[in-house]
Every structure is written in C-alpha cells, then in structure tokens.
Design a protein around this motif. Structure first.
Motif, short mmCIF file in Angstrom:
data_model
loop_
_atom_site.label_atom_id
_atom_site.label_comp_id
_atom_site.label_asym_id
_atom_site.label_seq_id
_atom_site.Cartn_x
_atom_site.Cartn_y
_atom_site.Cartn_z
N GLY A 230 0.81 -1.21 0.00
CA GLY A 230 0.00 0.00 0.00
C GLY A 230 0.85 1.26 0.00
O GLY A 230 0.55 2.22 -0.71
N THR B 94 -3.83 6.63 -3.03
CA THR B 94 -4.63 5.93 -4.04
C THR B 94 -5.64 5.02 -3.35
O THR B 94 -5.44 4.61 -2.20
CB THR B 94 -3.74 5.09 -4.96
N TYR C 209 -6.51 1.88 -4.00
CA TYR C 209 -6.01 0.54 -3.73
C TYR C 209 -4.95 0.56 -2.63
O TYR C 209 -4.95 -0.28 -1.73
CB TYR C 209 -5.44 -0.06 -5.01
N ALA D 53 -6.60 1.12 0.77
CA ALA D 53 -7.34 -0.07 1.19
C ALA D 53 -6.38 -1.17 1.65
O ALA D 53 -6.64 -1.87 2.62
CB ALA D 53 -8.23 -0.57 0.06
N LEU D 54 -5.26 -1.32 0.94
CA LEU D 54 -4.27 -2.34 1.32
C LEU D 54 -3.72 -2.05 2.72
O LEU D 54 -3.54 -2.96 3.53
CB LEU D 54 -3.12 -2.37 0.30
N PHE E 89 -13.38 -4.83 -5.55
CA PHE E 89 -12.66 -3.74 -6.18
C PHE E 89 -11.17 -4.05 -6.22
O PHE E 89 -10.52 -4.25 -5.23
CB PHE E 89 -12.99 -2.43 -5.44
N LEU E 90 -10.63 -4.17 -7.44
CA LEU E 90 -9.23 -4.55 -7.64
C LEU E 90 -8.61 -3.69 -8.75
O LEU E 90 -7.67 -4.11 -9.40
CB LEU E 90 -9.13 -6.03 -8.06
N SER E 91 -9.19 -2.51 -9.00
CA SER E 91 -8.93 -1.85 -10.27
C SER E 91 -7.97 -0.68 -10.21
O SER E 91 -7.94 0.13 -11.11
CB SER E 91 -10.26 -1.37 -10.84
N ASN E 92 -7.17 -0.54 -9.15
CA ASN E 92 -6.35 0.65 -9.00
C ASN E 92 -5.24 0.74 -10.05
O ASN E 92 -4.61 1.78 -10.20
CB ASN E 92 -5.73 0.68 -7.60
N ASN E 93 -4.99 -0.39 -10.77
CA ASN E 93 -3.91 -0.39 -11.74
C ASN E 93 -4.08 0.70 -12.80
O ASN E 93 -3.11 1.23 -13.33
CB ASN E 93 -3.81 -1.75 -12.44
N GLN F 109 -5.59 3.62 -12.37
CA GLN F 109 -5.75 4.95 -11.82
C GLN F 109 -4.42 5.66 -11.73
O GLN F 109 -3.39 5.04 -11.46
CB GLN F 109 -6.37 4.89 -10.42
N TYR G 52 -14.11 5.05 -11.13
CA TYR G 52 -13.30 3.86 -10.86
C TYR G 52 -13.92 2.65 -11.56
O TYR G 52 -15.12 2.62 -11.81
CB TYR G 52 -13.22 3.54 -9.35
#
Length: 343
Positions: free
Chosen positions: A82, A89, A91, A94-95, A236-240, A242, A292
C-alpha cells in the motif's frame, strides 16, 4: 510363568471386573487425550516445521525465536504494498487498512495460542506425562506381582513332599498379600481418572472461551475494517488503471481512521451531491463519468470502466446509494460513489 501363559500351558489369576473396567477407562482416556492434544496443536500451529522447532526448543529448555505468524506476515506485505502504490490511491489506502487489520488478527492469534497452551494443552500433557506414567508403572508392578503369585501357585501344585508343600503354601500367602496390596494401590490410582475427566472438562471450557474471544475479536476487527472501507465493494481490484491525479488522492489514512463510516471514494460525493437529489426527484436522466472500475456483483448490476461516460437515472423505490445506469443496450444498477455527474 509369563511364557507358559502365552503358550497356554499355565493358568493365570484374572483381575476382578471392576479393576479391568478401570484399566480400560484409563487406556481409553490416554488414547483420546493424546489425539485431542495433537490435533489441537495442529489447529493452533498448522505448520509442521514450526511445531517441530518449538518441540526441539522446549526439550532444550530454550525459548523459540519470535517470528511473524501468517496473518502478521500477510498484513506487513499489504502495508508495504500500500505504501509502495501510494497511501493516497484507493487501492494503496485499502491495502494499508487491510494490512493493519491482518496484523491485529495475528496478535489475537498469538493470544489464542498462548492461552490455549496454558489452560488446555498443558493440563492434557501433564496427564499423559505424569499421571498416566504413574498408572503405567503401578500397572506393570501389578502384572509382576500377579506373575509371582501364579508361579507360587504352580509350585504348590507340583509340591510332593510335605515340607516343600508347607514352604509353597507360605510363599503363596506372601505373594497373594503383595498382589492384593498392589491391586488396591492400582485401583486407587485408576479411580482418579474420573477426577481427571472433571479437570479436563474445566480446561475444555477454558479452551472454548479462548476461541470465543479470538473469533469475537476477529469479527470486530473485520467489522471495523468494513466500516473504514465504507462503500468499497469487496471485488474492487482496479487501481492499476488509476493515476495519482484520481479524485481519491485527497483522502489520507488519518481521515479514514477518524470516522469508521468514511469511505475512500466519498470525496466524489461532494461533486455529485447537489445533482443527485435533483436527479432522484425528477424522472429525467443525466450523463455521468465513471471514476473507478467496478465489477458487477450480480446480474442486476452494471460493470463499469474508469473514465467512461454512461447515462444514469433514478427509479422509484431504489436504494439511495444506487442509480440505474445505461451503456448502449446494457443497463443495471451502479453505485453513486463511483460516478461524477456531468453538466
């Protein structure tokens, strides 16, 4: 005497039924205590190499080196990841939150192991290595006394001369007395198995209470984590996709910790709040930009891609956190926090 008994060439004195039942109960208790104890150790420490290491250190009377357990290790990886992705960010933030929770679960896991070892495993081990060893020792002594008695009885049967017969009768009386005394000692020890069961029952209650505390802690930690993440879906796994300029960058870790109900994408609410109430009160539709990526949880929802523009509108009775979204021929529910209404 023992050899002849095994070959069926000699008679043996049988123990009374009560003593046999006590011996059977003791063996059964020992067998299941060992199984329960070993499986509890496996439950508390699934790694066999770690169990062997702890066993070796225990035999050497040395303290095993302190190492991170699996939840703590996972939590540390999440926190490091994280921080690498950026706490600003979605993701990354959240991590970090998940990592902190995993480390708290790891601490609770250590407490469960320690409490269970003291209140449950140690009493069971003390029975196996203490009380039952004493019972085994006295039982072997009883077996030897019985063999002596039966050997004396055999010599008495074979005695032909009066003097030899008198000596054999005296030997039988002595060995019989020693056998009876040892049988009484063994019986008293075996009758203590009932109190052992009562003690182990109290220990079992302590173990259950320790597990209850552990699972209650884990549940509370996860509940707090869920509140911190707010409306973020579990998928939700989509931060790549962003960039650091995404609207979520203004949310910092302290701001999320300050309110358990705050959600990471909630900052976008300030952008759309004024238009949402207007949209819900009318029967019209608006264009909205997706902030997102979102994976639909079921067929009633619409999957979203960051930066795409869709049409949204409200229908009567719909949850306040959702709108209906349309993309061409596709339609479904979409979460408001993932949208930015366009003028």
């Amino acid at each position: 005497q023992f050899t002849e008994e095994k070959l069926g060439q000699a008679e043996k004195t049988e123990l009374d039924a009560h003593l046999e039942n006590l011996l059977s109960k003791a063996e059964c208790t020992k067998l299941w205590t060992e199984k329960i104890m070993k499986q509890t150790e496996v439950l508390l420490q699934p790694n066999p190499n770690a169990r062997i290491e702890e066993f070796v250190y225990e035999k050497l009377d040395r303290k095993a080196p302190s190492r991170m357990n699996n939840p703590e290790l996972l939590g540390q990886y999440m926190i490091d990841a994280g921080n690498e992705f950026g706490p600003g960010t979605a993701y990354g933030n959240a991590l970090i939150k998940c990592g902190e929770t995993q480390k708290r679960i790891g601490t609770a896991d250590r407490e469960l192991i320690q409490t269970s070892a003291i209140n449950f495993l140690t009493p069971l081990r003390n029975f196996i290595e203490g009380d039952y060893k004493t019972i085994t020792k006295e039982r072997k002594l009883l077996q030897n006394k019985r063999l002596d008695l039966d050997a004396a009885k055999t010599r008495l049967k074979k005695a032909k001369v009066a003097e030899a017969r008198a000596a054999s009768e005296q030997e039988v009386r002595i060995t019989q007395s020693e056998f009876d005394r040892q049988a009484e000692i063994t019986r008293l020890l075996l009758e203590g198995i009932s109190s052992t069961h009562a003690h182990h029952l109290r220990c079992l209650n302590d173990f259950v209470e320790a597990q209850m505390t552990y699972y209650a802690q884990c549940y509370q930690y996860m509940l707090d984590l869920q509140k911190q993440l707010g409306s973020f879906p579990s998928t939700f796994l989509s931060n790549n996709n962003q960039s650091s300029s995404a609207p979520v960058q203004s949310v910092s870790a302290p701001s999320v910790l300050a309110s358990a109900s705050a959600s990471l994408p909630s900052v976008s609410n300030s952008v759309v709040t004024s238009g949402i109430s207007e949209l819900k009160s009318s029967s019209g539709s608006r264009k909205a930009r997706v902030l997102y990526d979102y994976d639909a949880a079921n067929s009633s929802e619409l999957s979203l891609l960051a930066d795409e523009v869709i049409t949204v509108y409200s229908i009567p009775g719909m949850d306040s956190d959702w709108l209906m979204g349309e993309r061409g021929n596709q339609k479904g529910k979409v979460p408001i926090t993932y949208l930015e209404l366009l003028n």
